[in-house]
Write an enzyme that holds these catalytic residues in place. Structure first.
Site, PDB file in Angstrom:
ATOM      1  N   HIS A  61      -6.993 -17.285  14.686  1.00  0.00           N
ATOM      2  CA  HIS A  61      -8.412 -17.570  14.443  1.00  0.00           C
ATOM      3  C   HIS A  61      -8.718 -19.039  14.668  1.00  0.00           C
ATOM      4  O   HIS A  61      -8.052 -19.901  14.102  1.00  0.00           O
ATOM      5  CB  HIS A  61      -8.784 -17.270  12.978  1.00  0.00           C
ATOM      6  CG  HIS A  61      -9.039 -15.823  12.721  1.00  0.00           C
ATOM      7  ND1 HIS A  61      -9.838 -15.053  13.527  1.00  0.00           N
ATOM      8  CD2 HIS A  61      -8.614 -15.009  11.734  1.00  0.00           C
ATOM      9  CE1 HIS A  61      -9.871 -13.826  13.037  1.00  0.00           C
ATOM     10  NE2 HIS A  61      -9.135 -13.771  11.960  1.00  0.00           N
ATOM     11  N   TYR A 119       9.426  -7.843   1.070  1.00  0.00           N
ATOM     12  CA  TYR A 119      10.469  -6.890   0.717  1.00  0.00           C
ATOM     13  C   TYR A 119      11.814  -7.257   1.316  1.00  0.00           C
ATOM     14  O   TYR A 119      11.898  -7.719   2.453  1.00  0.00           O
ATOM     15  CB  TYR A 119      10.077  -5.489   1.205  1.00  0.00           C
ATOM     16  CG  TYR A 119       8.847  -4.954   0.502  1.00  0.00           C
ATOM     17  CD1 TYR A 119       8.368  -5.563  -0.650  1.00  0.00           C
ATOM     18  CD2 TYR A 119       8.173  -3.846   0.988  1.00  0.00           C
ATOM     19  CE1 TYR A 119       7.245  -5.091  -1.298  1.00  0.00           C
ATOM     20  CE2 TYR A 119       7.049  -3.359   0.347  1.00  0.00           C
ATOM     21  CZ  TYR A 119       6.586  -3.988  -0.801  1.00  0.00           C
ATOM     22  OH  TYR A 119       5.480  -3.510  -1.438  1.00  0.00           O
ATOM     23  N   ASP A 157       1.166  10.875  -1.610  1.00  0.00           N
ATOM     24  CA  ASP A 157       0.668  12.046  -2.348  1.00  0.00           C
ATOM     25  C   ASP A 157       1.741  13.132  -2.378  1.00  0.00           C
ATOM     26  O   ASP A 157       1.997  13.763  -3.409  1.00  0.00           O
ATOM     27  CB  ASP A 157      -0.636  12.588  -1.733  1.00  0.00           C
ATOM     28  CG  ASP A 157      -0.551  12.785  -0.223  1.00  0.00           C
ATOM     29  OD1 ASP A 157       0.405  12.272   0.412  1.00  0.00           O
ATOM     30  OD2 ASP A 157      -1.429  13.475   0.336  1.00  0.00           O
ATOM     31  N   GLU A 178       2.674  20.825   5.043  1.00  0.00           N
ATOM     32  CA  GLU A 178       3.051  20.955   3.629  1.00  0.00           C
ATOM     33  C   GLU A 178       4.345  21.729   3.417  1.00  0.00           C
ATOM     34  O   GLU A 178       4.907  21.741   2.311  1.00  0.00           O
ATOM     35  CB  GLU A 178       1.895  21.573   2.840  1.00  0.00           C
ATOM     36  CG  GLU A 178       0.737  20.577   2.692  1.00  0.00           C
ATOM     37  CD  GLU A 178      -0.560  21.221   2.263  1.00  0.00           C
ATOM     38  OE1 GLU A 178      -0.765  22.421   2.564  1.00  0.00           O
ATOM     39  OE2 GLU A 178      -1.378  20.529   1.639  1.00  0.00           O
TER      40      GLU A 178
END
Ligand SMILES: [Zn+2]
Ligand SMILES: [Zn+2]
Length: 420
Positions: free
Chosen positions: A265, A321, A123, A397
């Site tokens: 698992h 990646y 963001d 911020e």
């Protein structure tokens, strides 16, 4: 010197413009934070970005790699092309940060109900690049060259079964027409205090691949193991065998690497030896050759241990990646600009990071420099700060303005230093 005198002429204007736009940077970031979207679903975010760029008179391409937005800001004079990249996607995390704009969004990820949170700071990245776009658009006449603004979806990988992210952006031509000569990007991190910039030349972030292993035995009564083949015991040996790859088989003086099993698992009842066990894990390296080597070792160790126990194993390795490699010359070149903006003392070389970034796909095509910007309030202890991806990941911020100024300065300096 990395930038000719003409670049410094921008500094005062850049500082003033950044001060002026800062409240809006914060507002944009909070809006994205409150309305986070998962990878390949960044429809609202992309819409806001595209509208903003259009308002600034910037040429816009939308729906690149599903929801990506590419802006082309042409300067008033001819010159080379520099690209800046921000990622826009959030994570399937239920937010626990106590701020008025905390995310309450709920959705589904790979068929599972989940919360959505900007727990990696994308963001902030999106808001920062919107700010850079506006500041540079205001100086357009004096810019010699072109700035490409790349807003990318799905950095955290797309949902299962979908393509996306930087790789797809490159495939769909985001570095072409006009062709990009160099690319810069940043990531905010809670490891460093606000004001700090972290960098590293060469391999900085790891390659990331995951593996899945299916170990097949023969189901039987748990009281009579000799009647079957126990895949739980075989898989336990495989887990230990995999741990000898890095410690016994890799030349660790060259680069570090990691092999981790994160999923094991098997079985449904205490008195049944099951047919099958599933293992999943991740492989991290800082060197392409070592990456290939480890893939080979993982396959061999797994299959041979299974065979020794009378079981069979199927190994699937998925390459995600590549290593994020900062072009050494471009890194060296970038440091004076970062020092001028952040203060030389605040620009520090960092250790390698075992996390991965799909910024690596841009760097495979053109020289690129990726760096970190701290986002933990200076009065807090960074060692205790919640890491990126945590539901408690907190962003000071005040880091937004430094992000904007550093990216804008790198672009302006780079264009001024490479006249055509
Ligand atoms: Zn992340
Ligand atoms: Zn991230």
């Amino acid at each position: 010197m990395n930038a000719p005198d003409s670049a410094f002429a921008f500094d005062a204007d850049l500082a003033r413009a950044a001060d002026e736009i800062e409240p809006r940077l914060v507002a944009w970031r909070r809006d994205f934070h409150q309305n986070p979207e998962l990878g390949n679903r960044e429809v609202r975010t992309a819409g806001i970005v595209a509208a903003h760029l259009r308002r600034l008179g910037i040429e816009v391409r939308e729906k690149v790699a599903h929801t990506g937005v590419v802006g082309v800001l042409k300067g008033g004079k001819p010159g080379p092309v520099v690209a800046l990249r921000a990622d826009m996607d959030a994570l399937p995390v239920v937010e626990e940060v106590d701020v008025p704009f905390a995310s309450k969004v709920r959705t589904e990820w790979n068929g599972q109900a989940c919360g959505v949170m900007h727990a990696c700071g994308h963001d902030a990245h999106t808001a920062i690049l919107m700010g850079v776009a506006e500041v540079l658009a205001g100086m357009r006449d004096r810019i010699a060259g072109t700035v490409k603004l790349i807003f990318q979806p799905a950095e955290e990988t797309p949902p299962i079964g979908e393509e996306g992210g930087a790789k797809m952006m490159v495939q769909q031509g985001c570095l072409e027409n006009p062709d990009v000569d160099a690319i810069f990007g940043l990531h905010i991190t809670s490891i460093y205090p606000t004001g700090r910039v972290g960098y590293r030349a060469g391999p900085m972030m790891a390659s990331a691949d995951d593996f899945r292993v299916f170990v097949r035995g023969t189901q039987t009564h748990a009281a009579m193991p000799w009647r079957g083949v126990d895949p739980i015991v075989v898989s336990s040996q495989i887990v230990l065998g995999l741990q000898t790859i890095v410690s016994r088989q890799m030349n660790i003086t060259k680069e570090p690497s990691v092999v981790t099993v994160g999923v094991f698992h098997g079985g449904v009842r205490h008195n049944i030896i099951p047919d099958e066990v599933k293992l999943e894990g991740t492989i991290r390296t800082f060197d392409e050759q070592q990456r290939e080597e480890i893939h080979g070792h993982v396959k061999r160790v797994t299959e041979m241990i299974a065979q020794a126990g009378g079981a069979t194993a199927k190994v699937h390795i998925h390459r995600w990646y590549d290593v994020t490699v900062n072009d050494p010359a471009l890194t060296e070149w970038s440091l004076p600009s970062l020092g001028r903006i952040a203060g030389a003392d605040n620009v520090r070389m960092i250790d390698k990071v075992c996390g991965a970034e799909d910024f690596s796909f841009y760097q495979k095509e053109v020289p690129g420099f990726f760096y970190f910007v701290g986002c933990t309030p200076p009065e807090r202890d960074c060692a205790k700060s919640a890491p990126n991806h945590s539901p408690r990941f907190y962003v000071d911020e005040a880091c937004l303005k430094l992000g904007l100024k550093s990216l804008a300065a790198l672009a302006l300096d780079w264009l001024a230093a490479h006249p055509r």
